[in-house]
Write an enzyme that holds these catalytic residues in place. Sequence first.
Site, PDB file in Angstrom:
ATOM      1  N   PHE A 132       1.171   5.003   0.896  1.00 25.36           N
ATOM      2  CA  PHE A 132       0.361   6.134   1.698  1.00 25.36           C
ATOM      3  C   PHE A 132       1.223   7.444   1.311  1.00 25.36           C
ATOM      4  CE2 PHE A 132       0.415   2.149   4.181  1.00 25.36           C
ATOM      5  CZ  PHE A 132      -0.895   2.127   4.519  1.00 25.36           C
ATOM      6  N   THR A 177       0.702  -1.131  -0.020  1.00 24.68           N
ATOM      7  CA  THR A 177       0.239  -0.018   0.151  1.00 24.68           C
ATOM      8  C   THR A 177       0.843   1.029   0.013  1.00 24.68           C
ATOM      9  OG1 THR A 177      -1.615  -1.015   1.132  1.00 24.68           O
ATOM     10  CG2 THR A 177      -1.910   1.319   1.256  1.00 24.68           C
TER      11      THR A 177
END
Lengths: 351, 270
Positions: free
Chosen positions: A255, A253
């Site tokens: 961010f 992921t």
Amino acid sequence: MGLKSIRDKIDAIDSKILKLLNARMEQAIIARKYKDQVMDSNREKEILERIESDTGELISPAFCQKLFKDIMSESRKLQEKNYDIIAFQGEHGAYSEMAAKAWNKELISIPCSSFADVFNGVENGRFEYGIVPVDNTLGGIVGEVNNNLMHTHLHIVGAIENPVEHCLLTLPGTNHRDIKKVYSHSQALSQCKNFLERNDLEPVPYYDTAGAAKMLSEERPEGVAVIASKFAAVLYNLEIIKSNIEDSRANKTRFVVLSKNKIEKGGEKCSIIFTTEHKAGTLFKVLEIFAKANINLTRIESMPKQLLNYAFFLDFLGSDKDEKIQKVLKEVEEHTTDLKFLGCYNERKVA
Amino acid sequence: MSKDLRLISKEKEKKTIIKIADLKIGEDFIVIAGPCAVENERQTIETAIAVKEAGANMLRGGAFKPRTSPYAFQGLGLKGLKILEKAKQETGLPIVTEVIDSRDVSWISEYADVLQIGARNMQNFSLLKEVGKTDKPVLLKRGMYSTLKEWLSCAEYILSEGNPNVILCERGIRTFETYTRNTLDLSMVPAVKECTHLPVLVDPSHGTGKKSLIGPMSLAAIAAGSDGLIVEVHNNPEVALSDKEQQFNPAEFKAYMEKVLKLSEIMKQL
């Protein structure tokens, strides 16, 4: 009921008391942002008076007074440190919090119930930073976050790519044969779809991965497991039945970290959002500017701003302090109807 | 062979070669070694490191144990699988572990590289069907009272469910002899090769139940054409919770492996 089970209950209550104390200290740290000075004797007096009238049958007012004086003294100590806060969406133990810790472990991470709360909190000065997931290798873009990015006045001051390692967690001592349902955020459930199907487990969507872990440790439902991080397992005293249950090991992921202030010294990467006129070749024209200047694009994404009107998200390598980049941005501005510069920052990858 | 054994029969295919990591079972000579049961992390990892150093290719270890007595140590269950997973991370050795309950097949598949069906479960048909639905190679031991045909029919069950990767394993049968725990029937090695295209291993630990006989019977198994051996090794057999008398200690296993590897090299030249 034996001594053992009574002690188990006491342990569970202690763990709740500690979590509540931690939550109280967090609120004290946030409250500091609204106060001119740490000491507020009126407020302390008010608290002590209320405590006295609230005291239950068993615990004496004198004990409560002493306890709360200690708590408030500790709160003041923390407030004096004037910590910088990084807000994240979810409960403690969320992947966003792990990313926040990886980005800067000096910051105090505070949970928020929604992405909008993270954005608003940073905008109105309650938090110094906010960290939000932008996209995931398996789940795709996080729509709500990207939508907020379109409308925010905040700057991106950092980015971090974190591997997501999902674990199947249960209450300690649970027999794997008894697990029937698995609670987690829908993104996490979809990232472990094959694992759940292979083991004939029913996925149940929940608002947050760490929130599911918290629910399991507090409500202790039978036949339930959750998907969350290793960090959540420790935090909520759960047993890891199986780690790395995601269907693809390349699960990461990305961010971004948001702040009201941009970084003065710039960085290695920039993010922009733009819209173009509804004419043939307008997007191509913009991309051509980058191609001709030999600038490497690292992300391109489109999202509807209104119906049939798309906003394009573009990340590229380079610093806004660089004259070449400044020239390119000027040129891009001429070919777009709306150009927003989100920030220039450094990005880190966690192995 | 009869029509009942249509999928495993030699006429169907030439030779099954099962790939696990960089091993080719059916082509390379392989040795699977490790404790009878996973007792704790230290015992398993120490044993794993020792067998790897001595030249073993895979790690065995029971987490779910089928025991004659309900009061004997039943294995660590899922905790044992997690320990095996750790041992694999430490040594790189693929894991062979036994499945005794069809409810556990999917779970054990999450950790194991090879699912073992023990002698006592050879004819547990619902278990055979369940492992037949997975994509994991299955090590099918011969039941202690089974004929070759009964044994091969069980392999046929697994193949008929869609899993082509079956490894047979001779582990001795019950006879009137009491000196040994079982009578290791080595004639089955060439017999399996004559009838099927599947690889076959020999388990001399259960086959004899006596440490002193494991070495000679292993060499005999290699000479008979076995594709490999599965041997019990414990870092400290004196304190083992099961099968004390038939588990090698690391030093014994090392000396044993030197002979085994030498003979297997010679066999390649024959």
